[in-house]
Design a protein around this motif. Structure first.
Motif, PDB file in Angstrom:
ATOM      1  N   LEU A  34      29.221  47.942  19.899  1.00  0.00           N
ATOM      2  CA  LEU A  34      29.869  47.644  21.164  1.00  0.00           C
ATOM      3  C   LEU A  34      29.146  48.425  22.261  1.00  0.00           C
ATOM      4  N   GLU A  35      28.760  47.731  23.331  1.00  0.00           N
ATOM      5  CA  GLU A  35      28.103  48.350  24.477  1.00  0.00           C
ATOM      6  C   GLU A  35      28.907  48.023  25.722  1.00  0.00           C
ATOM      7  N   PHE A  36      29.180  49.035  26.560  1.00  0.00           N
ATOM      8  CA  PHE A  36      29.934  48.810  27.783  1.00  0.00           C
ATOM      9  C   PHE A  36      29.678  49.938  28.760  1.00  0.00           C
ATOM     10  N   VAL A  37      30.042  49.682  30.023  1.00  0.00           N
ATOM     11  CA  VAL A  37      29.967  50.712  31.057  1.00  0.00           C
ATOM     12  C   VAL A  37      31.369  51.288  31.197  1.00  0.00           C
ATOM     13  N   PHE A  38      31.478  52.577  30.955  1.00  0.00           N
ATOM     14  CA  PHE A  38      32.756  53.283  30.938  1.00  0.00           C
ATOM     15  C   PHE A  38      33.364  53.352  32.342  1.00  0.00           C
ATOM     16  N   GLY A  39      34.669  53.091  32.421  1.00  0.00           N
ATOM     17  CA  GLY A  39      35.390  53.259  33.674  1.00  0.00           C
ATOM     18  C   GLY A  39      35.337  52.078  34.624  1.00  0.00           C
ATOM     19  N   THR A  40      34.920  50.914  34.160  1.00  0.00           N
ATOM     20  CA  THR A  40      34.824  49.754  35.048  1.00  0.00           C
ATOM     21  C   THR A  40      35.969  48.770  34.830  1.00  0.00           C
ATOM     22  N   GLY A  41      36.979  49.178  34.064  1.00  0.00           N
ATOM     23  CA  GLY A  41      38.160  48.339  33.898  1.00  0.00           C
ATOM     24  C   GLY A  41      38.030  47.264  32.843  1.00  0.00           C
ATOM     25  N   LYS A  42      37.001  47.311  32.024  1.00  0.00           N
ATOM     26  CA  LYS A  42      36.807  46.292  30.992  1.00  0.00           C
ATOM     27  C   LYS A  42      37.476  46.658  29.665  1.00  0.00           C
ATOM     28  N   MET A  43      37.811  47.917  29.496  1.00  0.00           N
ATOM     29  CA  MET A  43      38.422  48.384  28.252  1.00  0.00           C
ATOM     30  C   MET A  43      39.889  48.718  28.475  1.00  0.00           C
ATOM     31  N   LEU A  44      40.652  48.701  27.381  1.00  0.00           N
ATOM     32  CA  LEU A  44      42.025  49.172  27.480  1.00  0.00           C
ATOM     33  C   LEU A  44      42.004  50.604  28.004  1.00  0.00           C
ATOM     34  N   PRO A  45      42.884  50.939  28.942  1.00  0.00           N
ATOM     35  CA  PRO A  45      42.863  52.291  29.514  1.00  0.00           C
ATOM     36  C   PRO A  45      42.955  53.396  28.459  1.00  0.00           C
ATOM     37  N   MET A  46      43.825  53.250  27.456  1.00  0.00           N
ATOM     38  CA  MET A  46      43.952  54.312  26.460  1.00  0.00           C
ATOM     39  C   MET A  46      42.720  54.384  25.563  1.00  0.00           C
ATOM     40  N   PHE A  47      42.035  53.259  25.348  1.00  0.00           N
ATOM     41  CA  PHE A  47      40.789  53.268  24.576  1.00  0.00           C
ATOM     42  C   PHE A  47      39.787  54.179  25.272  1.00  0.00           C
ATOM     43  N   GLU A  48      39.641  54.017  26.588  1.00  0.00           N
ATOM     44  CA  GLU A  48      38.716  54.868  27.338  1.00  0.00           C
ATOM     45  C   GLU A  48      39.204  56.317  27.382  1.00  0.00           C
ATOM     46  N   GLU A  49      40.497  56.498  27.572  1.00  0.00           N
ATOM     47  CA  GLU A  49      41.053  57.858  27.625  1.00  0.00           C
ATOM     48  C   GLU A  49      40.698  58.641  26.367  1.00  0.00           C
ATOM     49  N   LYS A  50      40.776  57.992  25.215  1.00  0.00           N
ATOM     50  CA  LYS A  50      40.496  58.675  23.942  1.00  0.00           C
ATOM     51  C   LYS A  50      39.008  58.976  23.766  1.00  0.00           C
ATOM     52  N   LEU A  51      38.144  58.170  24.411  1.00  0.00           N
ATOM     53  CA  LEU A  51      36.701  58.362  24.265  1.00  0.00           C
ATOM     54  C   LEU A  51      36.108  59.321  25.300  1.00  0.00           C
ATOM     55  N   GLU A  52      36.804  59.506  26.406  1.00  0.00           N
ATOM     56  CA  GLU A  52      36.254  60.309  27.500  1.00  0.00           C
ATOM     57  C   GLU A  52      35.873  61.707  27.017  1.00  0.00           C
ATOM     58  N   GLY A  53      34.687  62.135  27.416  1.00  0.00           N
ATOM     59  CA  GLY A  53      34.210  63.469  27.067  1.00  0.00           C
ATOM     60  C   GLY A  53      33.412  63.537  25.775  1.00  0.00           C
ATOM     61  N   LEU A  54      33.444  62.470  24.961  1.00  0.00           N
ATOM     62  CA  LEU A  54      32.655  62.484  23.726  1.00  0.00           C
ATOM     63  C   LEU A  54      31.174  62.339  24.063  1.00  0.00           C
ATOM     64  N   THR A  55      30.326  62.722  23.122  1.00  0.00           N
ATOM     65  CA  THR A  55      28.879  62.641  23.303  1.00  0.00           C
ATOM     66  C   THR A  55      28.274  61.849  22.150  1.00  0.00           C
ATOM     67  N   ALA A  56      27.003  61.476  22.302  1.00  0.00           N
ATOM     68  CA  ALA A  56      26.297  60.778  21.232  1.00  0.00           C
ATOM     69  C   ALA A  56      26.374  61.623  19.967  1.00  0.00           C
ATOM     70  N   GLY A  57      26.700  60.979  18.858  1.00  0.00           N
ATOM     71  CA  GLY A  57      26.850  61.673  17.587  1.00  0.00           C
ATOM     72  C   GLY A  57      28.296  62.004  17.255  1.00  0.00           C
ATOM     73  N   SER A  58      29.186  61.937  18.258  1.00  0.00           N
ATOM     74  CA  SER A  58      30.607  62.227  18.014  1.00  0.00           C
ATOM     75  C   SER A  58      31.235  61.128  17.169  1.00  0.00           C
ATOM     76  N   GLU A  59      32.106  61.546  16.268  1.00  0.00           N
ATOM     77  CA  GLU A  59      32.926  60.596  15.525  1.00  0.00           C
ATOM     78  C   GLU A  59      34.328  60.642  16.106  1.00  0.00           C
ATOM     79  N   TYR A  60      35.036  59.529  16.023  1.00  0.00           N
ATOM     80  CA  TYR A  60      36.385  59.475  16.577  1.00  0.00           C
ATOM     81  C   TYR A  60      37.305  58.707  15.643  1.00  0.00           C
ATOM     82  N   ASN A  61      38.591  58.985  15.811  1.00  0.00           N
ATOM     83  CA  ASN A  61      39.631  58.348  15.011  1.00  0.00           C
ATOM     84  C   ASN A  61      40.916  58.502  15.812  1.00  0.00           C
ATOM     85  N   PHE A  62      41.459  57.396  16.309  1.00  0.00           N
ATOM     86  CA  PHE A  62      42.663  57.499  17.118  1.00  0.00           C
ATOM     87  C   PHE A  62      43.507  56.232  17.030  1.00  0.00           C
ATOM     88  N   GLU A  63      44.753  56.369  17.486  1.00  0.00           N
ATOM     89  CA  GLU A  63      45.709  55.263  17.491  1.00  0.00           C
ATOM     90  C   GLU A  63      46.050  54.901  18.927  1.00  0.00           C
TER      91      GLU A  63
END
Length: 196
Positions: A34-63
Protein backbone atom coordinates in the motif's frame (compact mmCIF):
# COMPACT_ATOMS: atom_id res chain seq x y z
CA UNK A 1 12.16 9.94 8.79
CA UNK A 2 8.96 9.61 10.81
CA UNK A 3 5.51 9.35 9.28
CA UNK A 4 4.06 12.87 9.39
CA UNK A 5 1.69 14.98 7.29
CA UNK A 6 2.55 14.92 3.57
CA UNK A 7 5.01 12.04 3.85
CA UNK A 8 4.91 9.32 1.24
CA UNK A 9 4.34 5.99 3.00
CA UNK A 10 4.76 2.47 1.68
CA UNK A 11 3.71 -0.42 3.91
CA UNK A 12 2.48 -3.99 4.05
CA UNK A 13 -0.57 -5.02 6.02
CA UNK A 14 -2.80 -7.90 6.92
CA UNK A 15 -6.39 -6.92 7.67
CA UNK A 16 -8.46 -9.23 9.85
CA UNK A 17 -11.96 -8.67 11.19
CA UNK A 18 -13.32 -8.93 14.73
CA UNK A 19 -10.20 -10.48 16.32
CA UNK A 20 -6.43 -10.38 15.90
CA UNK A 21 -6.71 -13.94 14.59
CA UNK A 22 -10.06 -13.34 12.86
CA UNK A 23 -10.95 -13.77 9.20
CA UNK A 24 -8.23 -12.51 6.88
CA UNK A 25 -9.92 -9.98 4.61
CA UNK A 26 -6.89 -8.74 2.75
CA UNK A 27 -3.13 -8.92 2.78
CA UNK A 28 -0.34 -7.17 0.91
CA UNK A 29 3.32 -8.05 0.46
CA UNK A 30 6.36 -5.88 -0.32
CA UNK A 31 5.66 -6.52 -4.01
CA UNK A 32 2.11 -5.13 -3.84
CA UNK A 33 2.43 -2.78 -0.87
CA UNK A 34 0.00 0.00 0.00
CA UNK A 35 1.38 3.41 -1.01
CA UNK A 36 -0.20 6.72 0.02
CA UNK A 37 0.50 10.29 1.06
CA UNK A 38 -0.10 10.62 4.79
CA UNK A 39 -2.53 13.25 6.04
CA UNK A 40 -4.40 13.95 2.79
CA UNK A 41 -7.72 12.50 3.94
CA UNK A 42 -7.53 9.28 1.92
CA UNK A 43 -7.16 6.96 4.92
CA UNK A 44 -9.40 6.29 7.88
CA UNK A 45 -8.42 8.86 10.52
CA UNK A 46 -7.64 6.23 13.18
CA UNK A 47 -5.56 4.23 10.66
CA UNK A 48 -3.32 7.28 10.22
CA UNK A 49 -3.37 8.09 13.94
CA UNK A 50 -1.95 4.64 14.73
CA UNK A 51 0.78 4.96 12.08
CA UNK A 52 1.90 8.51 12.85
CA UNK A 53 5.48 8.72 14.07
CA UNK A 54 6.53 5.28 12.81
CA UNK A 55 9.63 4.95 10.64
CA UNK A 56 10.79 2.61 7.88
CA UNK A 57 11.38 -0.81 9.42
CA UNK A 58 8.72 -0.34 12.12
CA UNK A 59 6.24 -3.13 12.66
CA UNK A 60 2.71 -2.37 13.80
CA UNK A 61 -0.31 -4.17 15.17
CA UNK A 62 -3.47 -2.32 16.12
CA UNK A 63 -7.27 -2.42 16.24
CA UNK A 64 -9.78 0.03 14.84
CA UNK A 65 -13.20 -0.45 16.49
CA UNK A 66 -16.11 -0.51 14.06
CA UNK A 67 -17.35 2.90 15.24
CA UNK A 68 -14.02 4.46 14.15
CA UNK A 69 -13.82 2.32 11.01
CA UNK A 70 -16.85 1.93 8.76
CA UNK A 71 -19.46 2.38 11.49
CA UNK A 72 -22.15 0.07 12.71
CA UNK A 73 -24.60 -1.61 10.36
CA UNK A 74 -27.37 0.83 9.48
CA UNK A 75 -30.63 -1.01 8.86
CA UNK A 76 -31.94 2.02 6.97
CA UNK A 77 -29.22 1.38 4.36
CA UNK A 78 -31.05 -1.83 3.42
CA UNK A 79 -33.72 -0.81 0.94
CA UNK A 80 -36.24 -2.35 -1.44
CA UNK A 81 -35.85 -1.05 -4.98
CA UNK A 82 -38.48 -1.65 -7.69
CA UNK A 83 -37.30 -4.53 -9.84
CA UNK A 84 -38.09 -2.69 -13.09
CA UNK A 85 -35.24 -0.22 -12.33
CA UNK A 86 -32.83 -3.02 -13.27
CA UNK A 87 -34.50 -3.85 -16.59
CA UNK A 88 -32.67 -3.28 -19.84
CA UNK A 89 -34.86 -3.73 -22.92
CA UNK A 90 -37.55 -5.31 -20.74
CA UNK A 91 -35.33 -7.93 -19.11
CA UNK A 92 -33.07 -8.18 -16.05
CA UNK A 93 -29.47 -9.33 -16.37
CA UNK A 94 -29.68 -12.34 -14.06
CA UNK A 95 -25.89 -12.72 -14.04
CA UNK A 96 -25.64 -9.25 -12.49
CA UNK A 97 -28.78 -9.10 -10.33
CA UNK A 98 -28.42 -12.15 -8.12
CA UNK A 99 -28.17 -12.60 -4.37
CA UNK A 100 -24.69 -11.78 -3.07
CA UNK A 101 -23.58 -9.71 -6.06
CA UNK A 102 -22.29 -6.17 -5.63
CA UNK A 103 -24.03 -3.81 -8.05
CA UNK A 104 -22.82 -0.25 -8.81
CA UNK A 105 -25.68 2.22 -8.32
CA UNK A 106 -26.25 5.97 -8.25
CA UNK A 107 -28.35 7.99 -5.81
CA UNK A 108 -30.67 10.88 -6.69
CA UNK A 109 -27.79 13.36 -6.30
CA UNK A 110 -25.59 11.45 -8.76
CA UNK A 111 -23.31 9.95 -6.09
CA UNK A 112 -22.04 6.51 -7.00
CA UNK A 113 -22.35 3.73 -4.42
CA UNK A 114 -22.25 -0.04 -4.34
CA UNK A 115 -25.10 -2.22 -3.10
CA UNK A 116 -25.14 -5.90 -2.24
CA UNK A 117 -28.17 -7.81 -3.51
CA UNK A 118 -29.83 -9.40 -0.46
CA UNK A 119 -33.11 -10.69 -1.88
CA UNK A 120 -35.06 -10.72 -5.14
CA UNK A 121 -38.87 -10.89 -5.21
CA UNK A 122 -41.37 -10.59 -8.07
CA UNK A 123 -41.59 -6.83 -7.54
CA UNK A 124 -38.44 -5.67 -5.73
CA UNK A 125 -34.73 -6.16 -5.21
CA UNK A 126 -33.54 -5.69 -1.60
CA UNK A 127 -30.14 -3.99 -1.58
CA UNK A 128 -27.71 -3.34 1.27
CA UNK A 129 -25.75 -0.09 0.88
CA UNK A 130 -23.72 -0.49 4.09
CA UNK A 131 -19.97 -0.65 3.60
CA UNK A 132 -18.94 -4.34 3.40
CA UNK A 133 -16.91 -3.89 6.62
CA UNK A 134 -19.62 -2.01 8.54
CA UNK A 135 -20.08 -3.49 12.00
CA UNK A 136 -16.64 -5.12 11.97
CA UNK A 137 -13.74 -4.28 14.25
CA UNK A 138 -10.60 -4.05 12.07
CA UNK A 139 -7.26 -5.56 13.09
CA UNK A 140 -4.19 -4.41 11.15
CA UNK A 141 -0.67 -5.79 11.34
CA UNK A 142 2.27 -5.21 9.06
CA UNK A 143 5.45 -3.26 8.57
CA UNK A 144 6.48 0.13 7.24
CA UNK A 145 8.72 -0.29 4.19
CA UNK A 146 9.42 3.32 3.24
CA UNK A 147 8.83 6.84 4.55
CA UNK A 148 10.01 9.92 2.66
CA UNK A 149 8.87 13.40 1.72
CA UNK A 150 6.16 13.23 -0.92
CA UNK A 151 7.03 14.78 -4.26
CA UNK A 152 4.99 17.69 -5.57
CA UNK A 153 3.28 15.45 -8.14
CA UNK A 154 2.42 12.88 -5.44
CA UNK A 155 0.89 15.65 -3.29
CA UNK A 156 -1.16 16.98 -6.21
CA UNK A 157 -2.39 13.48 -7.07
CA UNK A 158 -3.23 12.75 -3.42
CA UNK A 159 -5.13 15.95 -2.81
CA UNK A 160 -6.88 16.31 -6.15
CA UNK A 161 -6.81 12.78 -7.49
CA UNK A 162 -10.18 11.60 -6.18
CA UNK A 163 -11.06 7.96 -5.81
CA UNK A 164 -9.63 5.76 -3.17
CA UNK A 165 -6.19 5.14 -4.55
CA UNK A 166 -4.90 1.87 -3.18
CA UNK A 167 -6.95 1.56 -0.04
CA UNK A 168 -7.14 -1.63 1.94
CA UNK A 169 -10.20 -3.53 2.93
CA UNK A 170 -11.82 -3.09 -0.44
CA UNK A 171 -10.69 -6.09 -2.40
CA UNK A 172 -7.56 -4.34 -3.61
CA UNK A 173 -5.00 -7.08 -3.32
CA UNK A 174 -2.96 -5.69 -6.17
CA UNK A 175 -2.16 -2.42 -4.41
CA UNK A 176 -3.15 -0.28 -7.35
CA UNK A 177 -6.79 0.63 -6.83
CA UNK A 178 -10.02 -0.72 -5.53
CA UNK A 179 -11.81 -3.67 -7.01
CA UNK A 180 -15.16 -2.27 -8.14
CA UNK A 181 -16.88 -5.42 -6.96
CA UNK A 182 -16.08 -4.63 -3.37
CA UNK A 183 -15.30 -0.95 -3.08
CA UNK A 184 -16.08 2.47 -4.41
CA UNK A 185 -13.24 2.88 -6.89
CA UNK A 186 -15.24 5.61 -8.56
CA UNK A 187 -14.33 8.24 -6.02
CA UNK A 188 -17.29 7.61 -3.77
CA UNK A 189 -14.91 6.96 -0.91
CA UNK A 190 -16.97 4.01 0.12
CA UNK A 191 -14.32 1.39 0.50
CA UNK A 192 -11.01 0.39 1.93
CA UNK A 193 -8.96 1.73 4.80
CA UNK A 194 -7.91 4.30 2.26
CA UNK A 195 -11.41 5.60 1.79
CA UNK A 196 -13.28 7.23 4.60
Amino acid sequence: MEITRNSFVKLTYALRTNAADGELVEETTPENALEFVFGTGKMLPMFEEKLEGLTAGSEYNFEIPSAAGYGEINEEAKVDIPKNIFEVEGAIDEDLIKVGNVVPMQDAQGNRLNGIVLEITDETVKMDFNHPLAGDDLFFSGSVLEVREATESELVAAVGGGGCGSGCGCGDTAGGGCDTASCGSDGSGSGGCGCS
